[in-house]
Write an enzyme that holds these catalytic residues in place. Structure first.
Site, PDB file in Angstrom:
ATOM      1  CG  HIS A   6      -1.890   1.129   1.227  1.00 36.17           C
ATOM      2  ND1 HIS A   6      -3.236   0.939   1.466  1.00 36.17           N
ATOM      3  CD2 HIS A   6      -1.757   2.455   1.016  1.00 36.17           C
ATOM      4  CE1 HIS A   6      -3.862   2.091   1.392  1.00 36.17           C
ATOM      5  NE2 HIS A   6      -2.989   3.040   1.123  1.00 36.17           N
ATOM      6  CE  LYS A  34      -7.965   2.221  -0.759  1.00 33.07           C
ATOM      7  NZ  LYS A  34      -6.762   2.745  -0.195  1.00 33.07           N
ATOM      8  CG  HIS A  74      -9.952   4.630   3.296  1.00 35.23           C
ATOM      9  ND1 HIS A  74      -8.752   5.284   3.445  1.00 35.23           N
ATOM     10  CD2 HIS A  74     -10.739   5.079   4.299  1.00 35.23           C
ATOM     11  CE1 HIS A  74      -8.824   6.087   4.489  1.00 35.23           C
ATOM     12  NE2 HIS A  74     -10.027   5.984   5.025  1.00 35.23           N
ATOM     13  CG  HIS A  85      -0.835   7.163  -1.136  1.00 39.72           C
ATOM     14  ND1 HIS A  85      -2.059   7.371  -1.738  1.00 39.72           N
ATOM     15  CD2 HIS A  85      -1.093   6.455  -0.010  1.00 39.72           C
ATOM     16  CE1 HIS A  85      -3.006   6.815  -1.004  1.00 39.72           C
ATOM     17  NE2 HIS A  85      -2.454   6.255   0.052  1.00 39.72           N
TER      18      HIS A  85
END
Ligand code: DOR
Ligand code: ZN
Length: 355
Positions: free
Chosen positions: A25, A111, A148, A27
């Site tokens: 996971h 996601k 999420h 970004h």
């Protein structure tokens, strides 16, 4: 995994060598930011699941594949790093987009951001039942849904949003799709640990370094500390302890996912600071410290290098990395675009170092 302790005169040297890990996971942002973010991850991890919450988000396979090319251009080729791409689920993602994603060979998951839950989630899902045809395709193609896990109702207390998500979204979705692979991302509560433990092999979870190392007091220690603010927000100590126990348990349902989420220093230290903790420069060292503190270094390799790959049905890596037990000082900040970025544990002593 090899653990070596050498005693030379007065100096005790401890090293661990483990299969090169993956970050399930991550970004890395886009365009000019990539050369500041990607190399940090690539020097430690062989692969990373790249989050699609760009502006605009990657809702098509074509967008995700173009993004993959930009990431690869920002990465020194000798680091041999593989970005694993994801699609951003919307209320309107066509089921056929899942087939295209699977056929691309580079997109490995989808996601789910509940609309409004976090950074760049406005285009996310307003009601999961609107996505049922798409989830059916995911189940058919054996592609994991990454969630999420927070409800977005503003009336729900921010510390209860994960627990409510289990009841309101995860349980019904699981009932409708018994064999859909679900990764409950960045879990933060004992409730989430218990839920994942009670589910079968189709449910797994990632755990971040910040949720293993800190409880919610860290956000308020002596003043407001924006670099400890992420979503889902840090929770009480009992939850941190439950996450530590899950991570070191050797249960393959729990694996590494940093959720390293870079925001420039001035975007964090602001009246309305962004959510996200930047852990990429020292991610594997942070996890090593957690496992060491729990006397569980022998469980680090499974958590960091094996269980994620197994869940995603990908090959385990064959390269290795070595960490040495050695104090070093984490920089106060790193360069980022035309400013700076503050890493987790900035200015403090870290006890493990990648060599
Ligand atoms: O703290 C967070 N930051 N949580 C998320 O879910 C998104 C992330 C980001 O993109 O900055
Ligand atoms: Zn994230």
């Amino acid at each position: 995994m090899i653990i070596i302790t050498q005693q030379c005169k007065t100096l005790k040297i401890m090293q661990i060598t483990l299969t090169r890990p993956d970050d399930w996971h991550l970004h890395v942002r886009d365009n000019d930011a990539l050369k500041y973010t990607v190399p940090f991850t690539a020097r430690q991890f062989a692969r990373a699941i790249i989050m699609p919450n760009l502006t605009p988000p990657n809702i098509t396979s074509q967008q995700a594949l173009a993004y993959r090319e930009r990431i690869l251009l920002a990465c020194p080729p000798e680091l041999n790093f593989q970005p694993l791409m994801t699609l951003y689920l919307t209320d309107n993602t066509p089921a056929d987009e899942i087939r295209k994603a699977k056929q691309s060979g580079h997109i490995v998951a989808v996601k789910l951001y509940p609309a409004g839950a976090t950074t760049n989630s406005d285009a996310g899902v307003t009601d999961i039942t609107k996505c049922y045809e798409t989830l059916k395709a995911l189940q058919k193609y054996d592609m994991p849904l990454l969630v999420h896990g927070e409800v977005t109702d503003p009336d729900v207390d921010i510390f209860d949003r994960e627990k409510q998500f289990i009841e309101k979204v995860l349980i019904p979705t699981r009932k409708a799709f018994p064999e859909l692979k679900i990764v409950f991302e960045h879990i933060t509560t004992k409730d989430a640990v218990d839920y994942v433990l009670a589910e079968d092999k189709f449910t797994a979870a990632t755990i971040t370094p910040q949720h293993l190392l800190y409880n919610r007091n860290a956000i308020f220690k002596g003043g407001i500390r924006p670099h400890y603010y992420c979503l889902p927000v840090l929770k009480r100590e009992e939850h941190r302890v439950a996450l530590n126990n899950a991570a070191i348990s050797g249960n393959p349902k729990f694996f590494l996912g940093t959720d390293s989420a870079p925001h420039a220093q001035n975007k964090k230290e602001a009246a309305c600071g962004c959510a996200g903790i930047f852990s990429a420069p020292l991610a594997i060292e942070l996890y090593a410290r957690v496992f060491d503190a729990n006397n569980a270094l022998d469980k680090l390799e499974g958590f960091a290098s094996f269980y994620g790959a197994d869940f995603y049905a990908l090959n385990r890596n064959t390269q290795t990395i070595t960490l040495q037990k050695k104090n070093w000082t984490v920089p106060d900040h790193y360069p980022f675009l035309d400013g700076t970025i503050v890493p987790l544990h900035a200015g403090e002593t870290e006890s493990w170092q990648l060599i």
